[in-house]
Design an enzyme around this catalytic site. Structure first.
Site, PDB file in Angstrom:
ATOM      1  N   HIS A  17     -22.297  58.517 -61.187  1.00  0.00           N
ATOM      2  CA  HIS A  17     -21.799  60.176 -60.549  1.00  0.00           C
ATOM      3  C   HIS A  17     -22.929  61.122 -61.742  1.00  0.00           C
ATOM      4  O   HIS A  17     -22.902  61.753 -61.497  1.00  0.00           O
ATOM      5  CB  HIS A  17     -20.364  59.713 -60.544  1.00  0.00           C
ATOM      6  CG  HIS A  17     -20.051  60.423 -58.863  1.00  0.00           C
ATOM      7  ND1 HIS A  17     -19.113  59.076 -59.147  1.00  0.00           N
ATOM      8  CD2 HIS A  17     -20.706  59.689 -58.054  1.00  0.00           C
ATOM      9  CE1 HIS A  17     -18.377  58.464 -57.992  1.00  0.00           C
ATOM     10  NE2 HIS A  17     -19.562  58.803 -57.238  1.00  0.00           N
ATOM     11  N   LYS A  41      -8.756  59.636 -45.913  1.00  0.00           N
ATOM     12  CA  LYS A  41      -8.313  58.304 -47.048  1.00  0.00           C
ATOM     13  C   LYS A  41      -7.438  58.327 -48.104  1.00  0.00           C
ATOM     14  O   LYS A  41      -6.464  59.414 -47.868  1.00  0.00           O
ATOM     15  CB  LYS A  41      -9.775  58.525 -48.077  1.00  0.00           C
ATOM     16  CG  LYS A  41     -11.237  58.278 -46.963  1.00  0.00           C
ATOM     17  CD  LYS A  41     -12.200  58.221 -48.256  1.00  0.00           C
ATOM     18  CE  LYS A  41     -13.087  57.580 -47.938  1.00  0.00           C
ATOM     19  NZ  LYS A  41     -14.484  57.940 -47.921  1.00  0.00           N
ATOM     20  N   ARG A  90     -28.885  55.202 -53.400  1.00  0.00           N
ATOM     21  CA  ARG A  90     -29.175  53.890 -54.210  1.00  0.00           C
ATOM     22  C   ARG A  90     -29.781  53.073 -53.555  1.00  0.00           C
ATOM     23  O   ARG A  90     -30.552  52.517 -54.219  1.00  0.00           O
ATOM     24  CB  ARG A  90     -27.383  53.443 -54.642  1.00  0.00           C
ATOM     25  CG  ARG A  90     -26.829  54.070 -55.090  1.00  0.00           C
ATOM     26  CD  ARG A  90     -25.264  53.762 -55.704  1.00  0.00           C
ATOM     27  NE  ARG A  90     -24.735  54.005 -53.903  1.00  0.00           N
ATOM     28  CZ  ARG A  90     -23.616  53.511 -52.932  1.00  0.00           C
ATOM     29  NH1 ARG A  90     -22.570  53.562 -54.291  1.00  0.00           N
ATOM     30  NH2 ARG A  90     -22.527  53.822 -51.505  1.00  0.00           N
ATOM     31  N   SER A 128     -18.125  53.064 -55.898  1.00  0.00           N
ATOM     32  CA  SER A 128     -16.613  53.615 -56.428  1.00  0.00           C
ATOM     33  C   SER A 128     -15.747  52.740 -56.102  1.00  0.00           C
ATOM     34  O   SER A 128     -14.220  51.961 -56.561  1.00  0.00           O
ATOM     35  CB  SER A 128     -15.623  54.788 -55.840  1.00  0.00           C
ATOM     36  OG  SER A 128     -16.765  55.678 -56.801  1.00  0.00           O
TER      37      SER A 128
END
Length: 161
Positions: A17, A41, A90, A128
């Site tokens: 990040h 979440k 990614r 994460s």
């Protein structure tokens, strides 16, 4: 002035990040890191903690600010008078998902574009979620996070045990 919005949960903020934020700050006049408050979440850190952690690791960048938000991303972008949404990629699976989101956002807000930055190869595997799982089993997370963030993650995980 070109304003970029880099949204995410940042729970916790990783070196990947940070890399995207730092690179984006060199391209855009202003970068607003949007920390998502997602009620569906259960994050490890509160929104306030995530904002504080981000401030600690990217506070040296003069053209970057951090704000929390909830609701639709395009509404946040409009509120901030943003020109572009920045997303890190990614892998090819990220691209498929992010392309779908960017096309949906473009329908809702035709004036807002999306810019993809590929992740530095040394962070291409990093997320994460992976960091939290390693930390949960007391693994070494120092290669993935700024030392202050790693300390906070370990402290939080120790409090859960």
């Amino acid at each position: 002035m070109a304003v970029a919005i880099y949204p995410g949960s940042f729970d916790p903020v990783t070196l990947g990040h940070q890399d995207i934020i730092e690179r984006c700050s060199k391209i855009m006049d202003k970068v607003i890191v949007g920390v998502l408050r997602n009620n569906s979440k259960s994050p490890l850190f509160s929104v306030e903690e995530r904002v504080t952690m981000l401030s600690g690791v990217i506070g040296h960048l003069p053209n970057v600010e951090i704000q929390s938000f909830d609701g639709l991303l395009v509404d946040f972008v409009r509120q901030c008078r943003g020109d572009v949404i920045v997303r890190g990629l990614r892998a090819i699976t990220d691209f498929e998902y992010e392309l779908q989101l960017s096309q949906t956002n473009r329908v809702i807000a035709p004036e807002v574009d999306t810019m993809f930055l590929t992740t530095n190869l040394k962070y291409s595997y990093l997320s994460s979620s992976i960091v939290k799982e390693i930390a949960m089993y007391h693994g070494d997370i120092s290669a993935f996070l700024h030392p202050d963030i790693a300390r906070r993650v370990r402290e939080k995980m120790d409090g859960i045990d």
